[in-house]
Design an enzyme around this catalytic site. Sequence first.
Site, PDB file in Angstrom:
ATOM      1  N   GLN A   1       0.838  -1.205   0.000  1.00  0.00           N
ATOM      2  CA  GLN A   1       0.000   0.000   0.000  1.00  0.00           C
ATOM      3  C   GLN A   1       0.874   1.256   0.000  1.00  0.00           C
ATOM      4  O   GLN A   1       1.658   1.463   0.935  1.00  0.00           O
ATOM      5  CB  GLN A   1      -0.927   0.022   1.212  1.00  0.00           C
ATOM      6  CG  GLN A   1      -1.934  -1.114   1.241  1.00  0.00           C
ATOM      7  CD  GLN A   1      -1.471  -2.282   2.077  1.00  0.00           C
ATOM      8  OE1 GLN A   1      -0.303  -2.650   2.050  1.00  0.00           O
ATOM      9  NE2 GLN A   1      -2.389  -2.858   2.847  1.00  0.00           N
TER      10      GLN A   1
ATOM     11  N   ASP B   1      -5.729  -2.931  -6.643  1.00  0.00           N
ATOM     12  CA  ASP B   1      -6.726  -2.026  -6.035  1.00  0.00           C
ATOM     13  C   ASP B   1      -6.317  -0.565  -6.194  1.00  0.00           C
ATOM     14  O   ASP B   1      -6.450   0.243  -5.270  1.00  0.00           O
ATOM     15  CB  ASP B   1      -6.896  -2.331  -4.538  1.00  0.00           C
ATOM     16  CG  ASP B   1      -7.232  -3.778  -4.255  1.00  0.00           C
ATOM     17  OD1 ASP B   1      -7.754  -4.457  -5.153  1.00  0.00           O
ATOM     18  OD2 ASP B   1      -6.961  -4.242  -3.129  1.00  0.00           O
TER      19      ASP B   1
ATOM     20  N   ARG C   1     -12.604  -5.684  -7.357  1.00  0.00           N
ATOM     21  CA  ARG C   1     -13.038  -6.666  -6.364  1.00  0.00           C
ATOM     22  C   ARG C   1     -13.670  -5.911  -5.199  1.00  0.00           C
ATOM     23  O   ARG C   1     -13.356  -4.745  -4.942  1.00  0.00           O
ATOM     24  CB  ARG C   1     -11.871  -7.534  -5.890  1.00  0.00           C
ATOM     25  CG  ARG C   1     -10.702  -6.783  -5.277  1.00  0.00           C
ATOM     26  CD  ARG C   1      -9.631  -7.744  -4.802  1.00  0.00           C
ATOM     27  NE  ARG C   1      -8.503  -7.052  -4.196  1.00  0.00           N
ATOM     28  CZ  ARG C   1      -7.646  -7.627  -3.357  1.00  0.00           C
ATOM     29  NH1 ARG C   1      -7.801  -8.908  -3.019  1.00  0.00           N
ATOM     30  NH2 ARG C   1      -6.636  -6.944  -2.850  1.00  0.00           N
TER      31      ARG C   1
ATOM     32  N   GLN D   1       0.331  -0.345  -5.868  1.00  0.00           N
ATOM     33  CA  GLN D   1      -0.848  -0.687  -5.069  1.00  0.00           C
ATOM     34  C   GLN D   1      -1.401   0.571  -4.397  1.00  0.00           C
ATOM     35  O   GLN D   1      -0.648   1.354  -3.803  1.00  0.00           O
ATOM     36  CB  GLN D   1      -0.493  -1.741  -4.013  1.00  0.00           C
ATOM     37  CG  GLN D   1      -1.692  -2.189  -3.178  1.00  0.00           C
ATOM     38  CD  GLN D   1      -1.383  -3.388  -2.293  1.00  0.00           C
ATOM     39  OE1 GLN D   1      -0.393  -4.081  -2.502  1.00  0.00           O
ATOM     40  NE2 GLN D   1      -2.229  -3.637  -1.311  1.00  0.00           N
ATOM     41  N   ASP D   2      -2.722   0.762  -4.535  1.00  0.00           N
ATOM     42  CA  ASP D   2      -3.423   1.869  -3.857  1.00  0.00           C
ATOM     43  C   ASP D   2      -2.973   3.256  -4.330  1.00  0.00           C
ATOM     44  O   ASP D   2      -2.817   4.181  -3.524  1.00  0.00           O
ATOM     45  CB  ASP D   2      -3.245   1.776  -2.335  1.00  0.00           C
ATOM     46  CG  ASP D   2      -3.981   0.592  -1.724  1.00  0.00           C
ATOM     47  OD1 ASP D   2      -4.617  -0.156  -2.492  1.00  0.00           O
ATOM     48  OD2 ASP D   2      -3.905   0.406  -0.507  1.00  0.00           O
TER      49      ASP D   2
END
Length: 566
Positions: free
Chosen positions: A358, A402, A470, A380-381
Amino acid sequence: MKAGKLVAGVVSVLLVVGVCIGVIVGVTNTSKSHDNDDDEISSTTKSVAAICDSTDYKNVCVNSLRAAAKNGTTDPKELIVAAFGSTLEEIKSSVGKSRDIGQGAKDPQQKMAFDDCKDLLEYAIEEFKASYSMVGDSDLHTVNDRVADLQNWLSAVISYQQTCIDGVTQEDLKNQISSGLLNATQLTSNALAIVSAISGILTTFNIPVPKVGNSTTGSRKLLEAKVGRYPSWFTGADRRLLAAQARGQATPNAVVAKDGSGKYRTIAAALASIPKNNKGRYVIYVKAGVYDEYLTVTKDQANVFMYGDGPRRTMITGKKCFTDGITTFKTASFSTMGPGFIAKSMGFQNTAGPQGHQAVALRVQSDMSAFFNCRMDGYQDTLYVQTHRQFYRNCVISGTVDFIFGDSSAVIQNSLIILRKPMDGQQNTVTAHGRTDKRETTGLVIHNCRIVPEQKLYPVRFQIPSFLGRPWKEYSRTVIMESTLGDLIQPTGWMPWNGNFALDTLYYAEYANRGPGARTGRRVNWKGFKVITNRNEAMQFTVGPFLRSSQWLEATGVPHMLSLRA
């Protein structure tokens, strides 16, 4: 216990339970000697029942109205104000509970998570106060007219509470903070339910609901749906300001340049120069350069317009990440909280790489914010669309896992979404929306965009499973429409978070997409997923109805599509 007290206690319990299960009339009719008192109790409890009817936590709702009910009031506004007042007090008390629970945190990252909780719960208090004031200072007709604003604020309060809980990863402390915030989260959910049902409450109490609009208003709305110009929450002054900036004629309040050719050498110094209680736009021009700063536009810094020399030339960068012991919330290179924030021709990046897990490049908490011709690069993020109403146009957003996530109402339009090469063993997921309450008005809409692999990923794109999203939370909502989907998108389109979690309660939809990844014949068969075939159904996710853009977006001067393609 004496018999008389026992009977009185039983009757008291029956009165409360009766509100929720509809037996109160039978209880109050058992005594013929107190008809007037019984009628008053019956009227009050029926009124309480009407207010609490739409809520998911009815017993909690009834208890929150106990003091008002004791006064015998049947006024729906008094009851709603009482419900909001109880909720505000509970949110305030949750700050102390969080502080006390946080005393047990030994790990530095967990201590940081509880520091985040303090900030997040303070945000929750502030925004709930705005809702409470609106309800308390208005008649119910006004409340009915401002439902969208109230839903927006209350959705943000729910998000702050959940973000606090999510940040705590030590299991015993997580259980404690979840329990400690339970009353606050349930009461906030109830407040959102009451606001969402306000029209029905007016009808129940025989309060006439005025007709909205006329033929002229209807024609104007139809015209707005047909003509795509600027986001409709921007003022005329803002449109002129952006037009002037595009022509190189804008006069900024502050100029930032690393080479000393501006008034400030750092963006932080320019932000610090914003006067307290500034009225109107505060314009910051950031000249070309890479600015290695961790920056926050604070809650009281409203209506900031920041522009650069291009998203590759004016870049804000950072490298904070979760694997360095920093909470996701605090990893952002740039965070904006002040309402009405606009960015144009700026870049935001986090260079921690996929091994950092993250690592947020841009965190957006600003209500009525807009980003035009910007880049958000990370893994990520990358883009944390945390709360409130947000709009993105002509942007580039890159990442792996994500990489567009949060619990805002966000529309990303006419943008390039790039999937990058993740760590070995990882999959790519474009979105992870975090709606936790079915009445939240939040969701993520990707409209008329391109979703493609980066050049480095292209040769191995079929070896790395890539999905549209998701479900991070139970009522996750994401809509992809009129977009081009590259061939790297898996035929199933979407992936589960964990087993069957949220598959029945999420809302994922696709409409009129194109490209090799847009074929829907082999999509997931989840109850919550659908392929929209009706244009009118898809229209609800365009920028006008979904963001209530007529209230704010037009004023920003950012061009936008109000409708779907013909």
